[in-house]
Each structure stands twice: as C-alpha cells, then as structure tokens.
Design a protein around this motif. Structure first.
Motif, PDB file in Angstrom:
ATOM      1  N   UNK A 160      59.483  -5.367 -17.230  1.00 34.56           N
ATOM      2  CA  UNK A 160      58.166  -5.007 -17.754  1.00 34.56           C
ATOM      3  C   UNK A 160      57.567  -6.238 -18.424  1.00 34.56           C
ATOM      4  N   UNK A 161      56.467  -6.758 -17.865  1.00 36.57           N
ATOM      5  CA  UNK A 161      55.848  -7.979 -18.356  1.00 36.57           C
ATOM      6  C   UNK A 161      54.528  -7.664 -19.058  1.00 36.57           C
ATOM      7  N   UNK A 162      54.374  -8.195 -20.259  1.00 40.39           N
ATOM      8  CA  UNK A 162      53.177  -7.957 -21.066  1.00 40.39           C
ATOM      9  C   UNK A 162      52.096  -8.990 -20.722  1.00 40.39           C
ATOM     10  N   UNK A 163      50.984  -8.555 -20.166  1.00 33.03           N
ATOM     11  CA  UNK A 163      49.944  -9.489 -19.742  1.00 33.03           C
ATOM     12  C   UNK A 163      48.552  -9.025 -20.166  1.00 33.03           C
ATOM     13  N   UNK A 164      48.478  -8.294 -21.282  1.00 29.99           N
ATOM     14  CA  UNK A 164      47.199  -7.714 -21.676  1.00 29.99           C
ATOM     15  C   UNK A 164      46.462  -8.434 -22.775  1.00 29.99           C
ATOM     16  N   UNK A 165      47.053  -9.506 -23.336  1.00 30.32           N
ATOM     17  CA  UNK A 165      46.444 -10.168 -24.486  1.00 30.32           C
ATOM     18  C   UNK A 165      45.163 -10.915 -24.156  1.00 30.32           C
ATOM     19  N   UNK A 166      44.387 -11.207 -25.226  1.00 30.58           N
ATOM     20  CA  UNK A 166      43.104 -11.902 -25.062  1.00 30.58           C
ATOM     21  C   UNK A 166      43.272 -13.420 -25.028  1.00 30.58           C
ATOM     22  N   UNK A 191      41.118 -20.254 -26.412  1.00 30.81           N
ATOM     23  CA  UNK A 191      39.703 -20.409 -26.064  1.00 30.81           C
ATOM     24  C   UNK A 191      39.332 -21.882 -26.120  1.00 30.81           C
ATOM     25  N   UNK A 192      38.446 -22.343 -25.254  1.00 34.72           N
ATOM     26  CA  UNK A 192      37.609 -21.612 -24.299  1.00 34.72           C
ATOM     27  C   UNK A 192      38.266 -21.372 -22.933  1.00 34.72           C
ATOM     28  N   UNK A 193      39.522 -21.793 -22.772  1.00 30.66           N
ATOM     29  CA  UNK A 193      40.176 -21.616 -21.472  1.00 30.66           C
ATOM     30  C   UNK A 193      40.255 -20.151 -21.060  1.00 30.66           C
ATOM     31  N   UNK A 194      40.341 -19.268 -22.053  1.00 32.44           N
ATOM     32  CA  UNK A 194      40.519 -17.847 -21.764  1.00 32.44           C
ATOM     33  C   UNK A 194      39.225 -17.045 -21.850  1.00 32.44           C
ATOM     34  N   UNK A 219      46.854 -21.833 -15.308  1.00 33.71           N
ATOM     35  CA  UNK A 219      47.826 -22.546 -14.483  1.00 33.71           C
ATOM     36  C   UNK A 219      48.626 -23.549 -15.300  1.00 33.71           C
ATOM     37  N   UNK A 220      49.932 -23.475 -15.130  1.00 33.94           N
ATOM     38  CA  UNK A 220      50.840 -24.500 -15.636  1.00 33.94           C
ATOM     39  C   UNK A 220      51.436 -25.160 -14.404  1.00 33.94           C
ATOM     40  N   UNK A 278      56.814 -20.473 -25.927  1.00 37.10           N
ATOM     41  CA  UNK A 278      55.798 -19.422 -26.032  1.00 37.10           C
ATOM     42  C   UNK A 278      54.435 -20.113 -26.016  1.00 37.10           C
ATOM     43  N   UNK A 279      53.670 -19.907 -24.961  1.00 32.54           N
ATOM     44  CA  UNK A 279      52.391 -20.613 -24.805  1.00 32.54           C
ATOM     45  C   UNK A 279      51.309 -19.855 -25.571  1.00 32.54           C
ATOM     46  N   UNK A 280      51.278 -20.081 -26.880  1.00 29.47           N
ATOM     47  CA  UNK A 280      50.321 -19.380 -27.722  1.00 29.47           C
ATOM     48  C   UNK A 280      49.160 -20.234 -28.176  1.00 29.47           C
ATOM     49  N   UNK A 281      49.392 -21.539 -28.270  1.00 29.05           N
ATOM     50  CA  UNK A 281      48.372 -22.450 -28.783  1.00 29.05           C
ATOM     51  C   UNK A 281      48.078 -23.543 -27.749  1.00 29.05           C
ATOM     52  N   UNK A 282      47.021 -24.290 -28.005  1.00 29.02           N
ATOM     53  CA  UNK A 282      46.626 -25.336 -27.062  1.00 29.02           C
ATOM     54  C   UNK A 282      47.702 -26.404 -26.948  1.00 29.02           C
TER      55      UNK A 282
END
Length: 348
Positions: A123-129, A134-137, A146-147, A329-333
């Motif tokens: 089960x993969x969580x992919x619902x975050x904003x 931002x502004x990439x998202x 893309x990585x 964890x890719x959370x920040x720029x």
C-alpha cells in the motif's frame, strides 16, 4: 540480484591474466569492464579469453583487447519476466544491470528462477500536496516528480517488483487522475495496481480503512510514495512474521550534535559539562508492515496518523525494525536535489 557483483568489476587496463584470476575466483564466469565512474565498457567471459589465447593473445595483454564491447544488458526498469525472457533468447546465464550506463547490479539465471513471489499487498501513499516542493508541485503531484528518468512513484514500485511483490494499492488525493494515467494498472510490469481515492486527507493510518475487505489474510507493507530506499523488503517481512508482530515500523538512526557545550546541573550547582555532545535517536522511516486484523479495526473515513495507530499497541505487539541501508525521504527541495545525484549510482 547478486550481492557479490562488485567483485567482478575490472579496469580496461588490467591484464588478461589478472581478469582470468578474478573470473576464476568468482562463480559468475564473467568480468565487467568499467571506467572510473563504473560505466560499462564491455564484458569478458572465460570463453572470450580462451578464444583470444587460441589466437595467440598474451596473458600480459590488456583485457580491453579481448572484451566484448557490445554486451547484452538489462535496465533497472525491466521486470523479472522480461530479463528472464532476454536471457533465454540470448542463452545467457548472467546479465549486467545498468542505470544510465552505470553498472548497478548483476542478475543471474539461478537467482531469477529461485526468487520467491509474495502475495502480500503493498500500500503506497501518494495523496500528499507536496507543499514544501512548490512550485514543482503546483501542477504535478510529488510522487510523479522525476528523479533521474522516472517518476519517484515508479521507482518505488519497481523496487518492490524486483523483490517479488505483485499486488499494489495506491492511495491518491491531489491530482489523482494524473497519477493513474501515468502509472497505469501495472500490466506493463506484469503486476496488479489498484487505486484508492481519499476525498479528504485521512493520514497514513486512516487511509488503511479504505482498503477492500477481501484483502488476503497477510501482512500489508505500507510505505510513503516519496521515499527512496535500498531496504530489503523481504527481510522486513520475515522479521515481522518471526516476531509475530501486529505492526512493525521501520526506523533509521538519526544523529544530532549540539553545537554548544551542554551544562548539567542540580540545585543550581554544575554537575557536568559536556562539550558539543552527539545524541542518537531512532526516527520513523515511513515504512510499515501491518496485519490485516489491525487494518480491519481502522474506521472508514476517519483521520488517523500512523504514530497514533502504533501508540495503541505500545508494549504489546508493535515492533521496530532498525535498518542501515540507503534511505531518503524526499520532503524538501534539498532532498529532491540530492535524489537526482543519488539515483545515478543506486540500483533503484
């Protein structure tokens, strides 16, 4: 994928004699010729060397003179079935795995044929904003950023597929159609992917309540869809089962050094002075294994974060699995930029 493939990496300037010794010491009957960045230049088998010697080559010659400069290779995006098919067509017993021409592994026929398959749902969580990216998202959900050459979520799915998992659920909320259109139903990889939409964000724990009731009675691996890791999912699952755990949380050691001298005191009297001490903690890595019996207790459409779910089982049947493999964890720029560099040398 073989764990000893790095032992068969050789330089193009190595002699045929030294490469022959490398081949003889390992079980692959193959050496991979690479440059300083581990980019593949060619391959050398014992057959290549034997034919060269019959053509009067010297054992003191550089191996570059006898290597195969156009070998058959696999890409990290290829599934187990596609690699097996390629090896069967070319009558190969092993094949180097590349990522942007860099050698990141070696698949062997024996390893692929004896690799177990797991029915456990992932089960993969992919619902975050992805607000911090931002502004990439602004017009793209974070899991689709893309990585390297692939979206983060695709890289995550492929790492599970290579470990033998075939049954996926993906939780969506922000721009769900874009995720479904990009990732698809899994048929291109020979697996099954189903989507679960959160009308309102429910948290990682709350999203469990949306999983179908007819899940197999097996532990579910739950993971954030923006985590890159080399953790061994098979070992995590084996640990969970061996501990008869109801819920297992994967944790990483986090190190923090206080930049000042720390003063310890009692009744306003100094008892100790510790100069710039380092403290170590276990932190939540966003990877879990949850039993179906626990998932069935989660109320539908009710917000619940994963730490709260674990708190209700502290002291009973909840465990931690410490690991030391690569994790990001890719959370920040800054994390996103680091991932662009890391992906070039990781077998992900």
């Amino acid at each position: 994928m073989s764990h000893n493939w790095e032992k068969i990496l050789v330089s193009s300037s190595d002699t045929i004699r030294s490469v022959l010794r490398t081949i003889d010491q390992q079980a692959f009957k193959l050496a991979l010729v690479v440059d300083r960045e581990d980019k593949l230049l060619g391959t050398v088998s014992d057959g290549d060397i034997r034919r060269a010697i019959l053509s009067d080559a010297s054992l003191k010659d550089e191996v570059a003179t006898v290597m195969n400069t156009n070998p058959t290779t696999a890409d990290t995006s290829m599934t187990r079935e596609s690699i097996l098919s390629l090896m069967e067509r070319r009558e190969l017993h092993s094949i180097p795995v590349l990522n942007n021409q860099v050698v990141v592994g070696l698949e062997t026929l024996h390893g692929l044929l004896h690799k177990p398959q797991y029915e456990n749902p992932v089960f993969l969580m992919a619902g975050g904003f992805g607000t911090r990216l931002k502004p990439l998202t602004d017009n793209c959900p974070k899991p689709l950023l893309k990585v390297g050459e692939r979206p983060i979520l695709e890289t995550v799915i492929l790492s599970f597929i290579r470990s033998g998992f075939t049954n996926f659920y993906i939780s969506t909320h922000y721009l769900p159609e874009m995720i479904q259109n990009t990732i698809g139903d899994g048929s291109r990889w020979g697996v099954k992917i189903q989507y679960i939409h959160e009308d309102t964000p429910l948290g990682t724990g709350g999203a469990l309540g949306l999983l179908p009731e007819d899940l197999p009675d097996l532990p579910v691996i739950v993971m954030n869809g923006d985590v890159l890791t080399k953790i061994n999912f098979e070992e995590v699952l084996a640990f969970h089962n061996s501990k008869q755990s109801n819920a297992t949380m994967c944790v990483r050691e986090f190190e923090y050094q206080v930049p000042f001298g720390v003063i310890e005191a009692k009744d306003l009297k100094i008892t100790d002075i510790v100069e710039k001490p380092t403290y170590r903690f276990h932190v939540n890595a966003g990877i879990y294994v949850i039993n179906k019996s626990l998932i069935s207790q989660v109320k539908k459409e009710e917000y619940l974060d994963m730490p709260t779910l674990f708190e209700s089982h502290i002291g009973n049947d909840a465990h931690v699995y410490p690991f030391h493999e690569y994790w990001l964890d890719i959370g920040r720029m800054d994390d996103f930029k680091r991932a662009q560099v890391d992906i070039l040398t990781l077998s992900l």
